[in-house]
Design an enzyme around this catalytic site. Structure first.
Site, short mmCIF file in Angstrom:
data_model
loop_
_atom_site.label_atom_id
_atom_site.label_comp_id
_atom_site.label_asym_id
_atom_site.label_seq_id
_atom_site.Cartn_x
_atom_site.Cartn_y
_atom_site.Cartn_z
N HIS A 78 0.92 -1.07 0.03
CA HIS A 78 0.10 0.20 0.06
C HIS A 78 0.88 1.25 0.08
CE1 HIS A 78 0.83 0.98 4.21
NE2 HIS A 78 0.78 -0.29 4.64
N GLU A 152 -2.24 -7.15 7.42
CA GLU A 152 -0.49 -6.95 8.06
C GLU A 152 -0.37 -7.88 9.28
OE1 GLU A 152 2.32 -6.62 7.53
OE2 GLU A 152 2.91 -4.61 7.38
#
Length: 521
Positions: A78, A152
């Protein structure tokens, strides 16, 4: 001032600084180096310990689901988030969003991937990743699949803390997170071990999807784990394969004729929206020592000259453009020395880089001319070894094949050929580490120019792998790969990028598969 070196021994260089000569030792090839897993550890130990070898062997032995057609998987981290900007530990929390810079990075990645006809997009459900995926996906109408396993790394009580707060609050646990993340434990969890298991589970879902061109948008740590588990590397490789904001990594999966787990090749690692040459941190630490691997530009006939040993040929026009583009990219750093193979194409590429470095003041990149040593190293020459292979000689039957443009092209070479390349490149690697150790410049950048095969082997040595892993990497003509040493040359190397080609512009090999059928292309 230009220096030209002629090899006079295995690891010695004769430097030619017109009009006089002087001799410079390049290091003792018999010197054995103990590499520490992290320079922050108080006691150094080899990362090739039995436990660590077992860890990677374990992951390498777990089969992937068989596939019936080739697949290319493109991983993207990202863009910059608000917590990235603040230096706050994010983990799998979902409170940060993309900054304006992060949105811009995602748009650059969209442009980078705009021509690819992706079949599907897998994405982390977290806001920062999902928004990045939406920007890159653009007007595509095909399926986007959120997968919680792509979130994550779970950092539990660490999440939400500024880094100095984590250090103050958790003390020894935070130190272990820094120096021994694979064995780090918090709230009765081993976050990195759990992450590796999740990543391995993701691959099963990705590879069993019917798509042939797959986009995955996720996060730093999970993308590291995806790359590592795909290549059979264990948790000791956490923070070794960098993933920058909106960095693009590509993995090729090729079916085996006999079925079973596919061949896997890392086509590139961490191709970033911004230049990878700019100074920055590696694994959270400042890197002052660096080796930059450059593949020489395209030659008059890569098949005949590079593989069949039918002549030591010059670069063609494309190769000259590639070397000039590489030289321009390297203007962003002061190069300490350039070490190349004694073949013509690497020497031409090295000379181009040297001339541009020495004109740094005229080009506005520096206030004074730069002095660069240019050396040749015999151990970087592997073309003759490849030329002795039956596989290479058989290429004469098909003049249209360009083997080193194919994923895993080293696959199929005889074991003795691979062993000779590995052993010879190991000697070159030890000399390169000595070059870094002997330098007096606190910011030392050593450029190495050679054939893709020797650069692949050098990456393998940096990662403390064996020759069997050489088929798991791919490099293109004119590409660069960057190896950082945040703990110095006696510490563990960190891979900043592999097969970076964005600097070549229209002359680069596309990151992704063409939208046309391969035959039409």
């Amino acid at each position: 001032m230009l220096y030209l070196a002629v090899p006079v021994g295995h690891d010695r260089f004769l430097l030619h600084r017109n009009p006089r000569f002087h001799l410079c030792s390049g290091g003792n090839p018999n010197f054995m180096r103990i590499r520490s897993s992290s320079g922050l550890q108080e006691i150094e130990k080899s990362p090739r310990s039995k436990d660590r070898e077992f860890d990677s062997q374990l992951y390498a032995s777990i089969p992937f689901p068989p596939i019936t057609a080739a697949k290319r998987v493109v991983l993207v981290r990202h863009g910059q988030s608000t917590w990235n900007e603040e230096g706050r530990i994010q983990g799998s929390s979902d409170f940060s969003v993309l900054t304006k810079k992060g949105e811009s990075q995602a748009e650059t990645s969209r442009q980078m991937l705009i021509d690819d006809n992706f079949d599907v997009c897998f994405t982390s459900p977290l806001i920062r990743s999902k928004r990045t995926a939406e920007i890159i996906w653009g007007g595509r109408t095909k399926e986007m699949i959120p997968d919680s396993d792509l979130r994550e790394i779970d950092l539990y009580s660490f999440q939400g803390l500024l880094k100095h707060e984590g250090k103050a609050k958790f003390g020894q646990a935070y130190r272990q997170w820094q120096i021994d993340a694979a064995n780090f434990i918090i709230d009765d969890h081993y976050p990195v071990r759990e992450l590796w298991a999740r990543a391995r589970n993701c691959w099963t879902k990705i590879l069993t999807h019917e798509g042939k061109s797959i986009l995955v948008v996720a996060h730093n740590a999970v993308n590291q784990a995806l790359v590592a588990t795909a290549m059979g590397l264990g948790t000791e490789y956490f923070r070794i394969l960098l993933q920058s904001n909106c960095g693009v990594s590509v993995l090729d999966f090729t079916p085996r004729m006999e079925g079973g787990s596919p061949y896997i090749c890392l086509n590139r690692l961490n191709q970033t929206p911004n230049s990878p040459i700019a100074t920055g941190s590696s694994a959270g630490r400042k890197a002052s020592k660096r080796i930059i691997l450059v593949c020489h530009g395209s030659t008059q006939s890569n098949i005949e000259a590079t593989f069949l040993n039918s002549g030591d040929r010059q670069m063609n026009m494309l190769g000259a453009i590639q070397s000039q583009k590489t030289a321009e990219l390297l203007l962003d750093v002061k190069v300490s020395s350039i070490i190349c193979s004694p073949r013509i194409a690497p020497i031409e590429t090295a000379m181009t880089i040297s001339k541009v470095q020495e004109a740094a003041d005229c080009l506005g990149a520096d206030c004074v001319p730069r002095s660069v040593e240019l050396k040749q190293m015999q151990h970087l020459e592997v073309e003759f070894i490849l030329g002795q292979s039956k596989k290479t000689r058989n290429l004469n039957l098909d003049a249209n094949a360009v083997p080193h443009l194919q994923a895993g092209w080293l696959k199929g070479y005889e074991d003795e050929v691979m062993a000779e390349i590995w052993d010879q490149s190991g000697k070159a690697w030890r000399s390169l580490l000595d070059e870094l150790s002997n330098g007096t410049d606190p910011q030392q950048n050593v450029v190495v120019v050679g054939h893709p095969a020797v650069n692949i082997a050098l990456i393998g040595h940096c990662l403390n792998l064996t020759k069997e892993w050489m088929c798991s990497f791919h490099l293109d003509d004119g590409s660069i790969s960057i190896l950082d040493f945040p703990d110095g040359p006696t510490g563990r190397g960190v891979i900043r990028c592999v097969n970076y080609t964005a600097h070549l512009g229209r002359w680069s090999i596309p990151i992704t598969r063409p939208t046309l059928d391969d035959e039409d292309f």
